[in-house]
Design a protein around this motif. Structure first.
Motif, short mmCIF file in Angstrom:
data_model
loop_
_atom_site.label_atom_id
_atom_site.label_comp_id
_atom_site.label_asym_id
_atom_site.label_seq_id
_atom_site.Cartn_x
_atom_site.Cartn_y
_atom_site.Cartn_z
N LEU A 108 0.43 -1.14 0.19
CA LEU A 108 -0.07 0.13 -0.29
C LEU A 108 0.93 1.40 -0.32
O LEU A 108 0.30 2.22 -0.43
CB LEU A 108 -0.94 0.03 1.22
N ALA A 109 1.85 1.05 1.04
CA ALA A 109 3.49 1.80 0.90
C ALA A 109 3.54 2.81 -0.64
O ALA A 109 3.92 3.89 -0.99
CB ALA A 109 3.60 2.46 1.75
N GLU A 110 4.47 1.69 -1.37
CA GLU A 110 4.24 1.70 -2.41
C GLU A 110 3.45 2.45 -3.60
O GLU A 110 4.04 2.94 -4.71
CB GLU A 110 5.09 -0.09 -2.66
N LEU A 111 2.62 1.75 -3.72
CA LEU A 111 1.66 2.57 -4.60
C LEU A 111 1.05 3.63 -4.33
O LEU A 111 1.19 4.31 -5.21
CB LEU A 111 0.24 1.26 -3.96
N ARG A 112 1.26 4.21 -2.91
CA ARG A 112 0.64 5.37 -2.50
C ARG A 112 2.21 6.11 -3.33
O ARG A 112 1.41 7.24 -3.69
CB ARG A 112 0.63 5.71 -0.93
N VAL A 113 3.01 6.03 -2.68
CA VAL A 113 4.29 7.13 -3.37
C VAL A 113 4.33 6.58 -4.74
O VAL A 113 4.62 8.26 -5.88
CB VAL A 113 5.26 6.16 -3.08
N ALA A 114 3.75 5.63 -5.69
CA ALA A 114 4.31 5.63 -6.49
C ALA A 114 2.87 6.58 -7.68
O ALA A 114 2.60 7.51 -8.30
CB ALA A 114 3.71 4.51 -7.38
N THR A 115 1.92 7.17 -6.54
CA THR A 115 0.30 7.94 -7.44
C THR A 115 1.47 9.13 -6.94
O THR A 115 0.65 10.11 -7.59
CB THR A 115 -0.42 7.22 -6.13
N LEU A 116 1.89 9.13 -6.12
CA LEU A 116 2.04 10.92 -5.32
C LEU A 116 2.73 11.23 -6.37
O LEU A 116 2.78 12.31 -7.41
CB LEU A 116 2.09 10.97 -4.21
#
Length: 78
Positions: free
Chosen positions: A65-73
């Motif tokens: 979830l953290a990886e996905l959020r950073v990639a989205t940001l």
């Protein structure tokens, strides 16, 4: 489109990294090819990914979830 071409899989270390990435993702992605131009940077990249994969301090779902959020940001397609 990248400004430079990806490195070819020359040498045993680069071939090994390319095979692991291809097995995990189905293809060798451009960030790995670009990083492979400099072997010490590629080594650091491999160590970072390895430590993230083998870290058991946090639940794997939370890490994903953290990886996905950073990639989205940052707008990363990977």
């Amino acid at each position: 489109m990248a400004r430079i071409q990806g490195a070819e899989p020359k040498g045993p270390f680069r071939r090994l990294v390319y095979s692991f990435v291809k097995r995990k993702l189905g293809r060798v992605v451009m960030p790995v090819k670009i990083t492979a131009h400099h072997s010490k940077i590629l080594w650091g990249y491999v160590q970072m990914e390895r430590s993230l994969a083998f870290s058991h301090l946090t639940d794997s779902a939370l890490k994903n979830l953290a990886e996905l959020r950073v990639a989205t940001l940052i707008g990363c397609p990977f």
